[in-house]
Motif scaffolding. Sequence first.
Motif, mmCIF file in Angstrom:
data_model
loop_
_atom_site.group_PDB
_atom_site.id
_atom_site.type_symbol
_atom_site.label_atom_id
_atom_site.label_comp_id
_atom_site.label_asym_id
_atom_site.label_seq_id
_atom_site.Cartn_x
_atom_site.Cartn_y
_atom_site.Cartn_z
ATOM 1 N N ALA A 147 1.170 -1.408 -0.557
ATOM 2 C CA ALA A 147 -0.069 -0.368 0.021
ATOM 3 C C ALA A 147 1.002 1.456 0.330
ATOM 4 N N VAL A 148 0.367 2.130 -0.241
ATOM 5 C CA VAL A 148 1.100 3.863 -0.867
ATOM 6 C C VAL A 148 0.638 4.432 -0.656
ATOM 7 N N VAL A 149 1.056 5.342 -0.404
ATOM 8 C CA VAL A 149 -0.059 7.281 -0.548
ATOM 9 C C VAL A 149 0.707 7.783 -1.623
ATOM 10 N N GLN A 150 -0.075 8.246 -2.793
ATOM 11 C CA GLN A 150 1.027 9.318 -3.960
ATOM 12 C C GLN A 150 0.340 10.363 -3.904
ATOM 13 N N ASN A 151 0.578 11.647 -4.711
ATOM 14 C CA ASN A 151 -0.430 12.367 -4.920
ATOM 15 C C ASN A 151 -0.522 12.243 -6.617
ATOM 16 N N SER A 152 -1.356 13.550 -7.608
ATOM 17 C CA SER A 152 -1.328 13.228 -9.070
ATOM 18 C C SER A 152 0.421 13.037 -9.589
ATOM 19 N N ARG A 153 1.037 13.468 -9.053
ATOM 20 C CA ARG A 153 1.949 14.182 -9.906
ATOM 21 C C ARG A 153 3.199 12.279 -9.322
ATOM 22 N N PHE A 154 2.050 11.182 -9.087
ATOM 23 C CA PHE A 154 2.912 10.075 -8.720
ATOM 24 C C PHE A 154 3.905 10.313 -7.943
ATOM 25 N N ASP A 155 4.485 11.468 -6.976
ATOM 26 C CA ASP A 155 5.107 11.469 -5.616
ATOM 27 C C ASP A 155 4.888 10.185 -4.878
ATOM 28 N N ILE A 156 5.418 9.418 -4.029
ATOM 29 C CA ILE A 156 5.318 8.593 -3.194
ATOM 30 C C ILE A 156 5.414 9.078 -1.880
ATOM 31 N N LEU A 157 4.346 9.954 -0.961
ATOM 32 C CA LEU A 157 4.370 10.114 0.272
ATOM 33 C C LEU A 157 4.365 9.430 0.920
ATOM 34 N N CYS A 168 11.469 -2.455 -5.100
ATOM 35 C CA CYS A 168 13.043 -2.275 -5.033
ATOM 36 C C CYS A 168 13.441 -1.715 -3.743
ATOM 37 N N ASP A 169 14.697 -1.091 -2.208
ATOM 38 C CA ASP A 169 13.891 -0.630 -1.370
ATOM 39 C C ASP A 169 14.086 0.714 -1.203
ATOM 40 N N LEU A 170 13.309 0.395 -1.315
ATOM 41 C CA LEU A 170 12.205 2.160 -0.936
ATOM 42 C C LEU A 170 13.022 2.770 -0.310
ATOM 43 N N ASP A 171 13.366 2.224 1.040
ATOM 44 C CA ASP A 171 14.259 2.955 2.086
ATOM 45 C C ASP A 171 15.084 3.910 1.738
ATOM 46 N N ALA A 172 16.121 2.699 0.509
ATOM 47 C CA ALA A 172 17.481 3.501 0.620
ATOM 48 C C ALA A 172 17.292 4.535 -1.364
ATOM 49 N N VAL A 173 16.324 4.334 -1.910
ATOM 50 C CA VAL A 173 16.128 5.542 -2.261
ATOM 51 C C VAL A 173 15.768 6.935 -1.701
ATOM 52 N N PRO A 174 16.564 8.318 -2.576
ATOM 53 C CA PRO A 174 16.528 9.318 -1.783
ATOM 54 C C PRO A 174 15.554 10.131 -2.057
ATOM 55 N N GLU A 175 15.377 10.718 -1.150
ATOM 56 C CA GLU A 175 13.394 10.730 -1.161
ATOM 57 C C GLU A 175 12.731 11.924 -2.466
ATOM 58 N N GLU A 176 14.139 13.014 -2.927
ATOM 59 C CA GLU A 176 13.304 13.763 -4.043
ATOM 60 C C GLU A 176 13.472 12.514 -5.074
ATOM 61 N N ASP A 177 13.966 10.978 -5.242
ATOM 62 C CA ASP A 177 14.021 10.066 -5.969
ATOM 63 C C ASP A 177 12.363 9.518 -6.345
ATOM 64 N N ARG A 178 12.083 9.194 -4.474
ATOM 65 C CA ARG A 178 10.783 9.146 -4.876
ATOM 66 C C ARG A 178 9.151 9.418 -4.760
ATOM 67 N N ASN A 179 9.218 9.344 -6.765
ATOM 68 C CA ASN A 179 8.080 9.346 -7.688
ATOM 69 C C ASN A 179 8.463 7.901 -8.438
ATOM 70 N N CYS A 180 7.098 8.218 -8.495
ATOM 71 C CA CYS A 180 6.476 6.291 -9.394
ATOM 72 C C CYS A 180 7.081 6.339 -10.993
ATOM 73 N N MET A 181 6.926 7.605 -11.365
ATOM 74 C CA MET A 181 7.400 8.022 -12.828
ATOM 75 C C MET A 181 9.054 8.050 -13.171
ATOM 76 N N TRP A 182 10.042 8.733 -12.230
ATOM 77 C CA TRP A 182 10.847 8.769 -12.072
ATOM 78 C C TRP A 182 11.476 6.742 -12.032
ATOM 79 N N LEU A 183 11.038 6.064 -11.386
ATOM 80 C CA LEU A 183 11.792 5.355 -10.961
ATOM 81 C C LEU A 183 11.529 4.126 -11.892
ATOM 82 N N ALA A 184 10.533 4.436 -12.795
ATOM 83 C CA ALA A 184 10.083 3.613 -14.377
ATOM 84 C C ALA A 184 10.449 3.804 -15.036
ATOM 85 N N PHE A 185 11.099 4.874 -15.554
ATOM 86 C CA PHE A 185 11.764 5.650 -16.641
ATOM 87 C C PHE A 185 13.306 4.891 -16.389
#
Length: 306
Positions: A147-157, A168-185
Amino acid sequence: MTVDPLLPQPATGPGGAAPPYGTAPRDDAARRTELAAFLRSRRERITPEQVGLPRGARRRTPGLRREEVAHLGAVGVTWYTWLEQARDIHVSPQVLDAVARALLLDRAERSHLFALAGAVDPMPGRECTGVTRELWQLLHQLTPFPAVVQNSRFDILAYNRTYGRLLCDLDAVPEEDRNCMWLAFTDPVWRAGLGDLEATLRVMAAKFRASMAEHLAEPAWKALVARLMEASPEFREIWAQHEVLRPVSAVKVFRHPRVGALQLTATSLWTGPNPGPKLLYYTPVDEMSRERLEQLAAEPAALAAV
């Protein structure tokens, strides 16, 4: 010499010296006007329910009232009203921080607020996601379902333990990169976990474009598109096709390197009566997927994404 009244004119300070860059009266007035419009737009997008306030039967104002923002931020009603009226007042960083928290601004919006106010942010990088304690509790109660909370910009909140290990290990991803669009591409590990990468990318880009229609002038949206355009030729190709798609529930296939393939049904729930942040959760299609989710949720974090 002829002076064009439509162009900004140089101002002088004491003794005829030019003032510091950016302090010309006309520049300040324009910035205050932009700040006022920005605050109104942010206030009108938030529903009372999102911040724990009753709606009431006689509400006509879209979003929050000015006095409600002032109450939430513990600032004076008159002071906040003057900000929205573009009055020439000095606003401290503490007041701006309180307003940013009351308006649930994300990082880009918070930075924009301080820039328009001509102030230095004492806590750069801070984000006011609007994820309440109750929503955090719900996320964790849904474990082992991701389960995840996202805004309409696909930011992972916010996300629970299973979602943090799904792709992935989302905890290890920098907060500024926690966006599903960014990670998927751009993220190889995240991409490897998507069952049908090409179709997923096209659907995500189409949903993102449909959502962006209401946010075309907002810096955070434009910045993300520019960042993706620079980093991903794949995104540039898909984006140029101008496809749009509204969100729908669907069965998705994920491929985890340790637990194997998972077939999950995605369901979205808005966290308020109007589109904004949403709770997205995945339920297993079959018993094998359920067992694998339980295994994933139970594994140590160091192993979950290996």
